[in-house]
Design a protein around this motif. Structure first.
Motif, PDB file in Angstrom:
ATOM      1  N   PRO A 105       0.814  -1.224   0.000  1.00 32.87           N
ATOM      2  CA  PRO A 105       0.000   0.000   0.000  1.00 32.87           C
ATOM      3  C   PRO A 105       0.847   1.273   0.000  1.00 32.87           C
ATOM      4  O   PRO A 105       1.883   1.355   0.676  1.00 32.87           O
ATOM      5  N   ILE A 106       0.384   2.286  -0.752  1.00 33.39           N
ATOM      6  CA  ILE A 106       1.066   3.585  -0.796  1.00 33.39           C
ATOM      7  C   ILE A 106       0.838   4.294   0.538  1.00 33.39           C
ATOM      8  O   ILE A 106      -0.308   4.428   0.996  1.00 33.39           O
ATOM      9  N   ALA A 107       1.938   4.761   1.173  1.00 41.14           N
ATOM     10  CA  ALA A 107       1.854   5.410   2.478  1.00 41.14           C
ATOM     11  C   ALA A 107       1.705   6.923   2.347  1.00 41.14           C
ATOM     12  O   ALA A 107       0.917   7.543   3.059  1.00 41.14           O
ATOM     13  N   PHE A 160       5.995  20.405 -12.291  1.00 40.33           N
ATOM     14  CA  PHE A 160       5.820  19.622 -11.071  1.00 40.33           C
ATOM     15  C   PHE A 160       5.817  18.130 -11.397  1.00 40.33           C
ATOM     16  O   PHE A 160       5.461  17.724 -12.512  1.00 40.33           O
ATOM     17  N   ARG A 161       6.229  17.324 -10.416  1.00 40.26           N
ATOM     18  CA  ARG A 161       6.090  15.878 -10.533  1.00 40.26           C
ATOM     19  C   ARG A 161       5.767  15.306  -9.160  1.00 40.26           C
ATOM     20  O   ARG A 161       6.045  15.942  -8.128  1.00 40.26           O
ATOM     21  N   VAL A 162       5.188  14.110  -9.149  1.00 42.49           N
ATOM     22  CA  VAL A 162       4.726  13.480  -7.908  1.00 42.49           C
ATOM     23  C   VAL A 162       5.412  12.135  -7.760  1.00 42.49           C
ATOM     24  O   VAL A 162       5.573  11.393  -8.739  1.00 42.49           O
ATOM     25  N   LEU A 163       5.846  11.808  -6.525  1.00 39.35           N
ATOM     26  CA  LEU A 163       6.446  10.523  -6.207  1.00 39.35           C
ATOM     27  C   LEU A 163       5.638   9.872  -5.090  1.00 39.35           C
ATOM     28  O   LEU A 163       5.208  10.554  -4.147  1.00 39.35           O
ATOM     29  N   ALA A 164       5.429   8.572  -5.196  1.00 38.84           N
ATOM     30  CA  ALA A 164       4.720   7.818  -4.157  1.00 38.84           C
ATOM     31  C   ALA A 164       5.726   6.974  -3.376  1.00 38.84           C
ATOM     32  O   ALA A 164       6.763   6.566  -3.917  1.00 38.84           O
ATOM     33  N   SER A 165       5.429   6.704  -2.095  1.00 46.57           N
ATOM     34  CA  SER A 165       6.318   5.875  -1.278  1.00 46.57           C
ATOM     35  C   SER A 165       5.481   4.901  -0.455  1.00 46.57           C
ATOM     36  O   SER A 165       4.310   5.143  -0.170  1.00 46.57           O
TER      37      SER A 165
END
Length: 951
Positions: free
Chosen positions: A612-614, A658-663
């Protein structure tokens, strides 16, 4: 096979075709050769056409054939200029080459008529017409001034059009007076010819040249047609005073990296359809501007996208050929058979690039060409059609002699004799005729398929093939073997990125046959040699095919299939591997609600890669830096179920991506693709300019300097500076607005400003949204003036024959009109003028100086001045000093010495000074200890000098 290949016949295939040829009139060459060579078996014979009519090769003709080449002796424009085409033939067919033109190049002389003189007011523009003589092909142009080889350079003020040959002078000057001649040059292969016109005289009327706005005189056509791949050149030149600057822009697109050159010429290399559009030339000077617009229209020669290929077809079958060509205008396509136009008839249908045959006959065999043409050129494509009629023949492809098959499995037995037309096929087992049933299938192409095989299916199988040309058969023997089975199948697994795993796979098989294992991932075979060490076979035992996976990555997730295979059958089992890792990149980053310091971002979830993405991280970059930086957001921590967030603390009036990163718990994933570029809204400046200082300049000036504000802090368009300043101790502030962000100083002039007067200065920035905060107050002094008072009590004393000491009383600081930097000592020989004086400067507040490099026994005048940044002040009253005579030049002679214990006694002859030398007052003694390289100056009896003896 080699014997068959070497004797196989085929139609002509061009290896060399004629090309467009330019022949210079008056050339020393006495012939022209147009090349043509074709590969063919049997060898080709050749004919040539000129303008569509066949050339007769008579014994005394100027035309002759050398192999396939056409040689024209003593070519003449009136008889030989035209279009030529080579025709190559053999028993298989005929093809025609592309058309090639033969043209004649020439350049005549300029007219012998005198050219009119030109008179114009100095400062105005002028154009000289070249009016070149008849010629082919194009020319290059230069202009002579007065005499050869004084060519006029293209320097921005003068321009020679390579389209018309005309000379343009934007603004005439006195140096332009003289006689002008157009110099035209023709280049054909290695032959160059030049001619020049009669001279035309330019005279100028002297007058105060007033300035005037630009007027474009040399302009490119309203519509410029160009072929894709060529270079396009546009010309633009204007009259004007001052000389105008030329700028180029594309109105319906951005500037291309293929643009070269500038000012009067715009050149576009390797032009393409993306370069089509409207272009504007702008001429500008301080008095105004003038513009001109025109279009570039791109067209293209025909180019094949799809062509025909040599084809062997069965008699009685149907055939469809197609040719497709690109070009602008759209090319028309026509067809040739054996060099003659082909149109629809009986069984043949011709429709543009389509050619269709119904029920082929032997007479359809031959050489075919499709031809695509538009006004810019023609291209040819050739292929040979061979219509075959053959009795069935199994010699090249018999039924397999031994056919193994697995029990309960399926076997496929092809029957593929060479035959034309296609043969009718029957199958027998022994003497039993086989027909379609639940276990037996005979396909339309004659292939036999047996399913659910048992031991009783073993035996001889024969394929019988027949057409109207004859019949033939071929036999194979079917042998039934044990089936292959998976005994230990791989199990599904779930692991994290970087971990190792082994997938098991065991099988049983017929012992008389070899067993091999293969693995696939999502139905794609695994290449162990290219797996970068991730995949390895885990066992070398015959019945075991385990797969080991090392340092697993996300790309290794999927369905793994193990296949155990013999030559007769195979068995497969699959398992799913799930590799957990950091999330994949989010998608669809959209920017909206754009403010001056905030934007709203939204995105779509990417793959969570089974964990799951936190949380999400937002990064941005500006046009000032290619480096991505993490941004502050609202909320501060973006939860894993979010798909939107606000970005805060942005710089107003700044371009952002802009850019988005998931962790997740396994790490930070790959970033999304960048958003489209946006610009935040403008706002008033929030930071005061820095580096406030000043000073210097001319009398009655206050110069204020500052550091230009960086783009990051301008916050909007229309940026500039507001200065506030006042004389220290006064109340009211003066203000000044300085436009442009790159400005870095301001000069305030006023007759009331005294020298070196202190001013209090403040600065703030403004843009079209408002004004920013003021800086702290700085103290800046107005321009200094030279010192007004002179030093006094100047004294000079000769020290040696070439040196003197000078001292003085300093000037009072209260009398200074600037910062005292030091003093300047001027000294000159008696009899010389003070203007020729030598100078020595001191730094700081010292009141003495040591001067060297003087002449011995010479009288000098000496004066001293104070100096600051504005210059030197008035001189002190001069004083005099005379340097001493030089020391004797002759050394002591007859030196001798004696040792006594630890002392040495030295004797020498005394030196007597000459009249122009100073008297001897003593001697110095030097000695050098052993093994020491440089002498030491020692004193005698611990005295620095040895006094002169009284006797």
């Amino acid at each position: 096979c080699q014997a068959q290949s070497s004797t196989r016949s085929y139609g002509p295939v061009f290896e060399e075709q004629p090309v467009h040829t330019l022949f210079p009139e008056g050339s020393a060459e006495e012939k022209v050769t147009l090349a043509c060579r074709a590969r063919a078996s049997p060898p080709a014979t050749y004919r040539w056409k000129m303008n569509g009519t066949e050339i007769k090769m008579e014994p005394d003709s100027r035309y002759r054939l050398v192999a396939g080449d056409l040689v024209i002796s003593n070519p003449v424009k009136a008889k030989d200029a035209g279009s030529y085409q080579c025709v190559a033939s053999n028993s298989r067919g005929t093809v025609v080459s592309r058309e090639a033109s033969l043209r004649f190049g020439f350049l005549q002389e300029f007219s012998a008529e005198e050219r009119d003189p030109v008179k114009i007011t100095e400062g105005w523009g002028v154009m000289f017409a070249c009016s070149p003589p008849p010629h082919y092909p194009g020319l290059s142009y230069r202009w002579l001034l007065n005499e050869f080889p004084n060519f006029i350079p293209a320097d921005g003020r003068r321009f020679v059009s390579q389209t018309t040959g005309n000379l343009y002078i934007a603004k005439t000057e006195a140096s332009d007076l003289g006689n002008y001649s157009c110099f035209a040059t023709s280049h054909i292969d290695f032959i160059t010819k030049s001619v020049f016109s009669k001279f035309s005289r330019l005279s100028l009327a002297a007058e105060d040249a007033r300035q005037y706005a630009p007027s474009i005189k040399a302009r490119f056509p309203a519509d410029t047609y160009a072929l894709a791949g060529q270079m396009v050149t546009l010309e633009c030149f204007a009259f004007g005073n001052p000389v105008p600057r030329i700028k180029w822009r594309k109105l319906d697109g951005s500037q291309s990296s293929k643009w070269i050159g500038s000012e009067p010429l715009l050149q576009i290399q390797d032009v393409g359809f993306e370069d089509e559009g409207t272009y504007e030339c702008e001429a500008e000077n301080i008095k105004g501007r003038d513009t001109y617009q025109g279009r570039i229209i791109i067209q293209a020669q025909p180019e094949w996208l799809k062509v025909i290929a040599d084809t062997e077809a069965d008699i009685g079958s149907d055939l469809r050929w197609s040719c497709v060509a690109a070009g602008k205008p759209r090319p028309a396509v026509r067809w040739l058979r054996d060099g003659q136009p082909l149109t629809s008839q009986n069984r043949i249908e011709v429709s543009g690039g389509e050619l269709r045959f119904s029920k082929l006959v032997l007479e359809d065999s031959g050489m075919y060409q499709c031809v695509a043409e538009n006004k810019h050129g023609t291209v040819y494509a050739s292929a040979e059609l061979t219509v075959q009629a053959l009795a069935p023949d199994f010699r090249l492809n018999p039924v397999k002699r031994l056919i193994p098959a697995a029990r309960s499995g399926k076997v496929i037995i092809p029957c593929q004799p060479r035959a034309a037309p296609k043969a009718t096929v029957l199958w027998t087992k022994g003497t039993e005729l086989l027909i379609n049933s639940s276990r037996v299938t005979i396909t339309s192409d004659g292939t036999l398929i047996l399913q659910n095989i048992s031991k009783s299916d073993e035996g001889k199988y024969t394929c019988f093939a027949e057409n109207f040309m004859g019949k033939a058969n071929s036999t194979g023997i079917l042998s039934v073997r044990d089936a292959t089975k998976i005994t230990l199948a791989p199990s599904s697994a779930d692991i994290n990125v970087g971990e190792n795993l082994t997938l098991q796979c065991h099988a049983s098989h017929d012992p008389t046959m070899d067993l091999t294992f293969t693995w696939s991932l999502d139905d794609f075979p695994i290449d162990f040699d290219r797996s970068e060490g991730h995949y390895r076979r885990a066992s070398v035992k015959e019945a075991i095919g385990d797969l080991s996976i090392f340092n697993t990555q996300l790309k290794h997730s999927g369905r793994y299939t193990c296949t155990a295979q013999t030559v007769v059958d195979s068995a497969s089992e699959s398992a799913t591997l799930t590799v957990r890792g950091p999330p994949g990149p989010p998608g669809g980053v959209v920017v909206r609600d754009i403010g001056d310091t905030t934007v709203q971002l939204s995105w779509s979830r990417g793959f969570d890669n089974h964990s799951p993405i936190a949380r999400y991280i937002i990064e941005a970059r500006t046009l000032l830096s290619s480096k991505w930086k993490q941004m502050r957001t609202n909320p501060v921590n973006i939860e894993g179920n979010a798909e939107t967030a606000q970005v805060v603390n942005l710089i107003p009036w700044m371009d952002y991506e802009f850019r988005v990163l998931a962790s997740n718990i396994l790490g930070v994933g790959e970033p999304s693709l960048p958003s489209s570029k946006i610009r935040t809204k403008e706002a008033a400046p929030t930071v005061a300019p820095s580096g406030l200082s000043g000073g210097g300049g001319a009398p009655n000036e206050l110069i204020i300097n500052w550091t230009p504000t960086l783009r990051d802090y301008q916050n909007g368009d229309g940026f500039g500076y507001i200065l506030s300043f006042r004389k220290k101790g006064t109340q009211g502030w003066l203000t000044a607005r300085v436009p442009h962000a790159e400005s870095l100083h301001y000069v305030y002039r006023n007759e009331s400003i005294g020298p070196y007067t202190p001013f209090e200065v403040k600065i703030k920035a403004y843009n079209r949204k408002g004004e920013g905060p003021e800086s702290l107050t700085a103290l800046v002094y107005s321009a200094e003036e030279e010192p007004k008072v002179a030093p006094f009590r100047v004294m000079a004393k000769a020290v040696l024959a070439s040196e003197m000491d000078v001292s003085w009383e300093p000037v009072e600081q209260g009398d200074m009109t600037g910062v005292l930097l030091g003093y300047e000592i001027r000294y000159w020989k008696d009899g010389d003028k003070e203007e020729a004086a030598d100078r020595v400067r001191t730094a700081g507040l010292v009141t003495s100086a040591h001067v060297t490099g003087l002449n011995p026994n010479t009288k000098y005048h000496v004066s001293v001045r104070a100096y600051n940044r504005a210059g030197t002040g008035p001189p002190s009253p001069s004083t005099n000093v005379t340097t001493t005579k030089p020391p004797p030049k002759r050394p002591p002679g007859n030196i001798s010495w004696t040792f006594s214990g630890s002392t040495v006694s030295i004797k020498w002859d005394p030196v007597v000074a000459k009249a122009d030398e100073s008297a001897v007052t003593g001697y110095k003694v030097y000695h050098q200890p052993p093994l020491v390289s440089d002498p030491k100056d020692i004193t005698v009896n611990v005295n620095s000098d040895l006094p002169l003896p009284t006797d």
